[in-house]
Scaffold this motif. Structure first.
Motif, PDB file in Angstrom:
ATOM      1  N   ASP A  10      73.295  41.850  59.316  1.00  0.00           N
ATOM      2  CA  ASP A  10      71.932  41.837  58.790  1.00  0.00           C
ATOM      3  C   ASP A  10      71.607  43.149  58.098  1.00  0.00           C
ATOM      4  O   ASP A  10      72.226  44.192  58.350  1.00  0.00           O
ATOM      5  CB  ASP A  10      70.940  41.602  59.932  1.00  0.00           C
ATOM      6  N   TYR A  11      70.610  43.095  57.240  1.00  0.00           N
ATOM      7  CA  TYR A  11      69.999  44.244  56.585  1.00  0.00           C
ATOM      8  C   TYR A  11      68.622  44.463  57.235  1.00  0.00           C
ATOM      9  O   TYR A  11      68.177  43.654  58.056  1.00  0.00           O
ATOM     10  CB  TYR A  11      69.902  44.010  55.077  1.00  0.00           C
ATOM     11  N   PRO A  12      67.905  45.521  56.924  1.00  0.00           N
ATOM     12  CA  PRO A  12      66.695  45.886  57.680  1.00  0.00           C
ATOM     13  C   PRO A  12      65.587  44.835  57.626  1.00  0.00           C
ATOM     14  O   PRO A  12      65.255  44.333  56.543  1.00  0.00           O
ATOM     15  CB  PRO A  12      66.243  47.189  57.033  1.00  0.00           C
ATOM     16  N   PRO A  13      64.981  44.522  58.766  1.00  0.00           N
ATOM     17  CA  PRO A  13      63.880  43.554  58.817  1.00  0.00           C
ATOM     18  C   PRO A  13      62.540  44.244  58.566  1.00  0.00           C
ATOM     19  O   PRO A  13      61.890  44.744  59.485  1.00  0.00           O
ATOM     20  CB  PRO A  13      63.971  43.024  60.253  1.00  0.00           C
ATOM     21  N   LEU A  14      62.102  44.241  57.324  1.00  0.00           N
ATOM     22  CA  LEU A  14      60.913  44.997  56.941  1.00  0.00           C
ATOM     23  C   LEU A  14      59.843  44.137  56.287  1.00  0.00           C
ATOM     24  O   LEU A  14      59.041  44.608  55.484  1.00  0.00           O
ATOM     25  CB  LEU A  14      61.319  46.159  56.024  1.00  0.00           C
ATOM     26  N   GLY A  15      59.808  42.859  56.643  1.00  0.00           N
ATOM     27  CA  GLY A  15      58.703  42.017  56.240  1.00  0.00           C
ATOM     28  C   GLY A  15      58.875  41.361  54.883  1.00  0.00           C
ATOM     29  O   GLY A  15      59.950  41.390  54.283  1.00  0.00           O
ATOM     30  N   VAL A  16      57.788  40.768  54.436  1.00  0.00           N
ATOM     31  CA  VAL A  16      57.815  39.923  53.239  1.00  0.00           C
ATOM     32  C   VAL A  16      58.163  40.731  51.990  1.00  0.00           C
ATOM     33  O   VAL A  16      57.969  41.952  51.936  1.00  0.00           O
ATOM     34  CB  VAL A  16      56.472  39.197  53.053  1.00  0.00           C
ATOM     35  N   ASN A  17      58.700  40.010  51.015  1.00  0.00           N
ATOM     36  CA  ASN A  17      59.054  40.603  49.716  1.00  0.00           C
ATOM     37  C   ASN A  17      60.001  41.784  49.869  1.00  0.00           C
ATOM     38  O   ASN A  17      59.904  42.786  49.163  1.00  0.00           O
ATOM     39  CB  ASN A  17      57.795  41.025  48.950  1.00  0.00           C
ATOM     40  N   TYR A  23      56.386  48.764  52.032  1.00  0.00           N
ATOM     41  CA  TYR A  23      56.801  50.117  52.428  1.00  0.00           C
ATOM     42  C   TYR A  23      57.189  50.983  51.232  1.00  0.00           C
ATOM     43  O   TYR A  23      57.357  52.204  51.382  1.00  0.00           O
ATOM     44  CB  TYR A  23      58.001  50.038  53.374  1.00  0.00           C
ATOM     45  N   GLN A  24      57.381  50.388  50.069  1.00  0.00           N
ATOM     46  CA  GLN A  24      58.025  51.075  48.962  1.00  0.00           C
ATOM     47  C   GLN A  24      57.251  52.295  48.474  1.00  0.00           C
ATOM     48  O   GLN A  24      57.848  53.323  48.138  1.00  0.00           O
ATOM     49  CB  GLN A  24      58.241  50.110  47.803  1.00  0.00           C
ATOM     50  N   ASP A  25      55.927  52.235  48.444  1.00  0.00           N
ATOM     51  CA  ASP A  25      55.159  53.376  47.950  1.00  0.00           C
ATOM     52  C   ASP A  25      55.322  54.598  48.847  1.00  0.00           C
ATOM     53  O   ASP A  25      55.487  55.728  48.351  1.00  0.00           O
ATOM     54  CB  ASP A  25      53.680  53.007  47.837  1.00  0.00           C
ATOM     55  N   ASP A  26      55.257  54.365  50.161  1.00  0.00           N
ATOM     56  CA  ASP A  26      55.375  55.491  51.092  1.00  0.00           C
ATOM     57  C   ASP A  26      56.820  55.911  51.318  1.00  0.00           C
ATOM     58  O   ASP A  26      57.084  57.075  51.671  1.00  0.00           O
ATOM     59  CB  ASP A  26      54.738  55.131  52.438  1.00  0.00           C
ATOM     60  N   TRP A  27      57.749  54.978  51.132  1.00  0.00           N
ATOM     61  CA  TRP A  27      59.158  55.247  51.422  1.00  0.00           C
ATOM     62  C   TRP A  27      59.999  54.800  50.219  1.00  0.00           C
ATOM     63  O   TRP A  27      60.719  53.806  50.274  1.00  0.00           O
ATOM     64  CB  TRP A  27      59.590  54.525  52.701  1.00  0.00           C
ATOM     65  N   GLY A  73      66.446  56.121  53.146  1.00  0.00           N
ATOM     66  CA  GLY A  73      67.429  56.073  52.071  1.00  0.00           C
ATOM     67  C   GLY A  73      68.830  55.647  52.445  1.00  0.00           C
ATOM     68  O   GLY A  73      69.680  55.505  51.565  1.00  0.00           O
ATOM     69  N   SER A  74      69.112  55.458  53.730  1.00  0.00           N
ATOM     70  CA  SER A  74      70.449  55.036  54.135  1.00  0.00           C
ATOM     71  C   SER A  74      70.590  53.522  54.043  1.00  0.00           C
ATOM     72  O   SER A  74      69.639  52.782  54.298  1.00  0.00           O
ATOM     73  CB  SER A  74      70.736  55.469  55.584  1.00  0.00           C
ATOM     74  N   ALA A  75      71.788  53.062  53.678  1.00  0.00           N
ATOM     75  CA  ALA A  75      72.113  51.661  53.889  1.00  0.00           C
ATOM     76  C   ALA A  75      72.276  51.464  55.391  1.00  0.00           C
ATOM     77  O   ALA A  75      72.866  52.305  56.076  1.00  0.00           O
ATOM     78  CB  ALA A  75      73.409  51.304  53.177  1.00  0.00           C
ATOM     79  N   THR A  76      71.736  50.389  55.929  1.00  0.00           N
ATOM     80  CA  THR A  76      71.914  50.140  57.351  1.00  0.00           C
ATOM     81  C   THR A  76      72.376  48.709  57.562  1.00  0.00           C
ATOM     82  O   THR A  76      71.930  47.789  56.881  1.00  0.00           O
ATOM     83  CB  THR A  76      70.629  50.399  58.165  1.00  0.00           C
TER      84      THR A  76
END
Length: 386
Positions: free
Chosen positions: A251-258, A263-267, A322-325
């Motif tokens: 799996d890749y990170p579970p960070l919600g819809v879209n 999170y993109q603006d802050d991170w 910024g890391s791939a997880t």
């Protein structure tokens, strides 16, 4: 196993129909007492290639060991057994460290030159000694460590003692925050499942500190891998092994819809496609090694509906930096493995990690299309016999 995954055998209809053991009494896992000597032996045999250190202590004072090998500019950080009863990753990492420390074939030498591998083979030794998911830490002990929290409600992921029946502790894989300088604040507690955690436990603080140190040393940590287990009865839906029990889900990170757009603006360093490329390198490597029909090659995508959101998991916090997880979820729990199944699944994890290291060393991981990860099947609940 992250919450919300497919149900475990113990509380699901059909239990016992797809068990993973031949001999349920088999143990054979590396204990905490054995881990330090094994790592020191690997380091000694490696003649300087493998470096072993104590990065911190658990809540009960056990050492949190790290082992490092390679001198490359690309950094891969792998931690295992943050849930104490999920142990295949520990064995796989010991095998990889031994191989990288003593082999001299061209592939190994290339990996050592291009990649720096940093491992924490047993992130939750207190839970491991009790064969349980959480660490061992009361809320009173938490307040003593963080005096500013006196009188605050416990974090939602802290498990109480239930009238003395069980020891209290944290689900450590909910105790992370993308703000790596975050200090716990009483007004933030108890928090919500989808939100960031609070760095309350010494184990998660140590993992955070190790990540920060690596980022300061190298400028960035290319990838973080988190090794886990899931239920024993999950099967692939679709693909050449449709209906077969899955060996490992990724799996890749579970960070919600879209895809985590909120999170993109802050991170702005978040790159979900990068995480999918690294997961794809793992999956492709396992398939190439074992072929389409081998049970070791039963690889799929982990449970990830669009709205799945766990910002407090380590993989999410590090991805936002910024890391791939990549998450590995291996079939079954440690106490349900017989010797044969244990060996097979440890081998699958080892092959997946070795494939990722090689892909990083050659640069192939940078050329993959992250969307191809979705060509791998997901899984469903299976009730058929092995």
């Amino acid at each position: 196993m992250p919450a919300g995954a497919a149900p475990a055998e113990a509380n699901t209809p059909g239990q016992g129909t797809c068990r993973t053991w031949e001999d349920p009494e088999f143990s054979g896992w590396t204990s905490y007492e054995e881990l330090g000597p094994k790592l020191q032996s690997i380091a000694a045999t490696s003649k300087g290639r493998v470096e072993v250190e104590v990065a911190g202590q658990s809540a009960l004072g056990r050492n949190l060991y790290t082992a490092r090998v390679g001198t490359g500019e690309r950094v891969l950080f792998v931690q295992s057994a943050i849930h104490g009863n999920e142990r295949t990753g520990t064995e796989a990492l010991l095998n990889i460290l031994k191989d990288l420390g003593s082999s001299s074939d061209p592939e190994t030498l290339r990996a050592l030159e291009e990649v720096t591998l940093v491992t924490m083979p047993m992130a939750n030794p207190d839970g491991g000694e009790l064969n349980r998911r959480t660490n061992v830490m009361s809320w009173d002990e938490t307040e003593a460590l963080h005096p500013q929290l006196e009188g605050a409600p416990p974090a939602w992921y802290h498990r109480p003692s239930n009238g003395g029946i069980n020891l209290p502790g944290f689900d450590l894989n909910r105790d992370f925050n993308p703000d790596l300088d975050y200090v716990p604040q009483p007004g933030d507690l108890p928090g919500l499942q989808e939100n960031a955690g609070f760095f309350l436990a010494p184990e998660s603080q140590t993992i955070r500190d190790l990540y920060v140190d690596l980022r300061e040393e190298f400028g960035e940590v290319d990838a973080v891998v988190d090794l886990h287990h899931m239920g024993p009865c999950d099967a692939q839906t679709g693909g050449e092994q449709d209906g077969k029990h899955i060996s490992v889900a990724l799996d890749y990170p579970p960070l919600g819809v879209n895809d985590g757009a909120a999170y993109q603006d802050d991170w702005p360093l978040l790159d979900q496609d990068k995480s999918r490329r690294y997961a794809l390198a793992v999956a492709d490597g396992i398939k190439e090694r074992y072929g389409q029909q081998s049970p070791l090659a039963a690889v799929g995508r982990y449970f990830h509906p669009e709205d799945r959101e766990y910002a407090g998991q380590g993989r999410s916090a590090f991805a936002l930096n910024g890391s791939a997880t990549v998450l590995f979820e291996v079939r079954g729990q440690s106490n349900t493995f017989g010797q044969k199944m244990k060996g097979m699944l440890v081998q699958t994890v080892q092959t997946g990690l070795e494939s990722l290291i090689d892909s990083m060393a050659t640069g192939e991981v940078d050329t993959l299309d992250g969307d191809d990860f979705f060509e791998y099947p997901d899984y469903g609940w299976a009730v058929s016999n092995d």
